[in-house]
Design a protein around this motif. Structure first.
Motif: not given
Lengths: 483, 88
Positions: A51-77
């Motif tokens: 609604s504010n008229g500004g332009t921008q780019t939204l970026g989405f990552h799907i992060l790969k995490c080692t366990d259910s705590t989602y503390t150790s995550c990384s972008k896919t290669s």
């Protein structure tokens, strides 16, 4: 499925939807997706307004995490940048946005946990929306149509205020690419098509394609097609108009797309009316149908369409021309070279043109030879010879018969009956022989060593006989050649 | 395409011309003997035996290739007569 209502405008298979339990006012740009995900994350849906008229780019990552705590995550290669990007261009009304994955070489590994993280390159806010269930959105702004938050920025944004914080944000991931599609329960096509003319001698094809939304699907749902000839209605003097109609019903076993068809009699030439609908079962309909008042059985209709078509009889010549045309179209469709290569108007190519004209295509030629064998060659009396050849050249095997023998053992009075299982003796014995290993080589058997040589000998022998026959050297040698 | 339509023409013509003849689905039963069933079972048993003793099966395949060659030659001879590409 109620949770996906704002985002479900897509016909792909849903891989995952976020179900966020974030408390109020938190800046939650990370949405856990859980584990066990598999397949290809083709596209993502989210609802957005700016609604504010500004332009921008939204970026989405799907992060790969080692366990259910989602503390150790990384972008896919596979992704150095964003996996999905969307450019917000000025003010935008609220709409479901579908963006496709940037690279197609990435898929989920079921052993890991995944989450979606999103960022913006501009310190402004856009509104993205979650569930339309107001009771679960304590801070939703009713005037903004259940706005649930504003997207935070990656580094330089100010901390979101209470009304801007992201809460209960939902995404829907699909395994297909492409724009959002209509997923309302509907009929897409009906056969015969509206206002079309079909050829019929005894029967015609009736059918429908469409989509059933999972929220509408109930067990026992079906597609019903009713059709009737106008001329038969005009000349009919029965009690119930429902008896004019021929009614076809096709069960729908699951939500999603469906395609049903069958052949049904259409003996009368002329104009027909056809009513197609998607229905759920209804005891009222059953009762009305039972008492002959089917025209009033309108309960449980989810969607319906009424069309007309014309049935015309074809002469034998028309049928021949139609089948030949169909064969031509099938042949050119199977060719890897377009017939357009023979046209001076559309990319003439002498090589391709000669190829498509002269080189036989394997599949249509095989189909035509099969049609010749199954048609002309089966007529009596030569059909007996064809049948004999079919049996002799068949590949089906039969179990070898067993037999019993009663033999005297010792004295003539001491009789014993022996049963010999020929199938077991022959196949079992042969398997044993085939398993004899070759000398000094544990990976080869006598069979694998000997068979290529025996096959080579047989092949050369057959080839020699053919060459000998073709060269005329069989009966009179060089005297076959006339000077 | 030319060869395909030649085949399509021959097939359509012959099938239409002789479609009044009865179709043969199975060989007849003569004097109570089911010729079709006996031949089918016999051939199936032979294939089981031949595939177990694989050199026999390979010789059988070679014989089928040779028979196919003679069958093609007979068809060409029938269609082309004296112009068939054989020297005798």
């Amino acid at each position: 499925m109620a949770l996906c209502l704002p985002f479900s405008a897509h016909a792909g298979v849903i891989l995952q939807q976020t179900i966020d339990t974030t408390s109020a006012n938190s800046n939650n740009s990370f949405q856990p997706l859980g584990t066990g995900l598999s397949g290809y994350a083709g596209s993502i849906d989210f609802t957005l307004a700016n609604s504010n008229g500004g332009t921008q780019t939204l970026g989405f990552h799907i992060l790969k995490c080692t366990d259910s705590t989602y503390t150790s995550c990384s972008k896919t290669s596979a992704y150095s940048g964003y996996q999905y990007t969307y450019s917000v261009a000025g003010s935008q009304p609220k709409a479901v946005i579908n963006v496709s994955v940037a690279t197609s070489s990435w898929s989920f590994d079921p052993a890991f946990y995944y989450g979606i993280n999103y960022e913006s390159n501009n310190p402004t806010f856009v509104s993205i929306y979650g569930s339309n269930a107001t009771s679960s959105l304590p801070n939703a702004d009713p005037a903004a149509n259940h706005r649930v938050g504003a997207i935070p920025c990656s580094t330089t944004c100010a901390t979101p205020t209470a009304s801007q914080a992201v809460k209960q944000l939902y995404f829907t991931l699909y395994d297909v690419l492409g724009p959002s599609e209509d997923t309302t329960t509907r009929l897409v096509t009906v056969t015969p098509a509206a206002s079309s003319t079909i050829a019929t001698s005894t029967t015609a094809t009736f059918g429908a394609t469409g989509y059933v939304n999972s929220n509408d699907f109930v067990s026992g749902m079906f597609v019903q097609i009713r059709y009737a000839s106008y001329s038969s209605m005009q000349s009919y003097a029965g009690a119930s108009p429902d008896l004019f109609y021929t009614t076809l019903q096709f069960p729908i076993s699951a939500a999603g797309t469906f395609s049903v068809s069958t052949t049904s009699p259409a003996l009368t030439v002329g104009l027909y009316t056809m009513q197609s609908d998607i229905r759920t079962t209804s005891w009222t309909n059953s009762l009305l149908n039972f008492f002959g008042f089917g025209q009033f059985a309108q309960q449980g209709i989810l969607t319906a369409t009424s069309t007309v078509f014309t049935a015309a009889h074809l002469s034998g010549y028309d049928t021949f021309v139609a089948s030949t045309t169909e064969a031509m179209l099938a042949y050119t469709a199977s060719s890897t070279i377009s017939l357009a290569s023979c046209s001076t108007w559309t990319g003439f190519n002498l090589g391709d043109c000669l190829g498509v004209l002269l080189l036989p295509q394997v599949q249509p030629m095989q189909a035509q030879l099969s049609a010749f064998k199954d048609g002309f060659l089966t007529y009596a009396p030569w059909g007996y010879l064809t049948r004999f050849v079919v049996i002799m050249s068949g590949g089906a095997t039969s179990t070898l018969p067993s037999f019993s023998a009663t033999l005297p053992l010792g004295s003539a009075d001491d009789l014993d009956t022996f049963t010999f299982d020929m199938n077991d003796m022959v196949t079992g014995g042969a398997a044993l022989l085939d398993s004899i290993p070759a000398r000094d080589n544990a990976t080869h058997t006598i069979k694998t060593v000997m068979r290529p040589w025996i096959d080579l000998f047989i092949g050369l022998f057959v080839l020699l006989i053919m060459v000998k026959d073709l060269m005329g050297m069989a009966a009179h040698g060089r005297h076959n050649f006339k000077s | 395409m030319i060869w395909y339509y030649f085949l399509l023409f021959i097939t359509s013509l012959l099938t239409a011309a002789f479609s009044w003849l009865p179709k043969v689905e199975t060989l007849p039963t003569i004097l109570g003997v089911d010729i079709d069933g006996q031949l089918s079972t016999g051939m199936g048993s032979f294939l089981t035996f031949a595939q177990a003793i694989w050199p026999i099966y390979d010789v059988y395949l070679g014989a089928m290739v040779l028979l196919s060659y003679y069958a093609v030659k007979m068809v060409l001879k029938f269609l082309l007569g004296a112009r068939a590409p054989t020297l005798h």
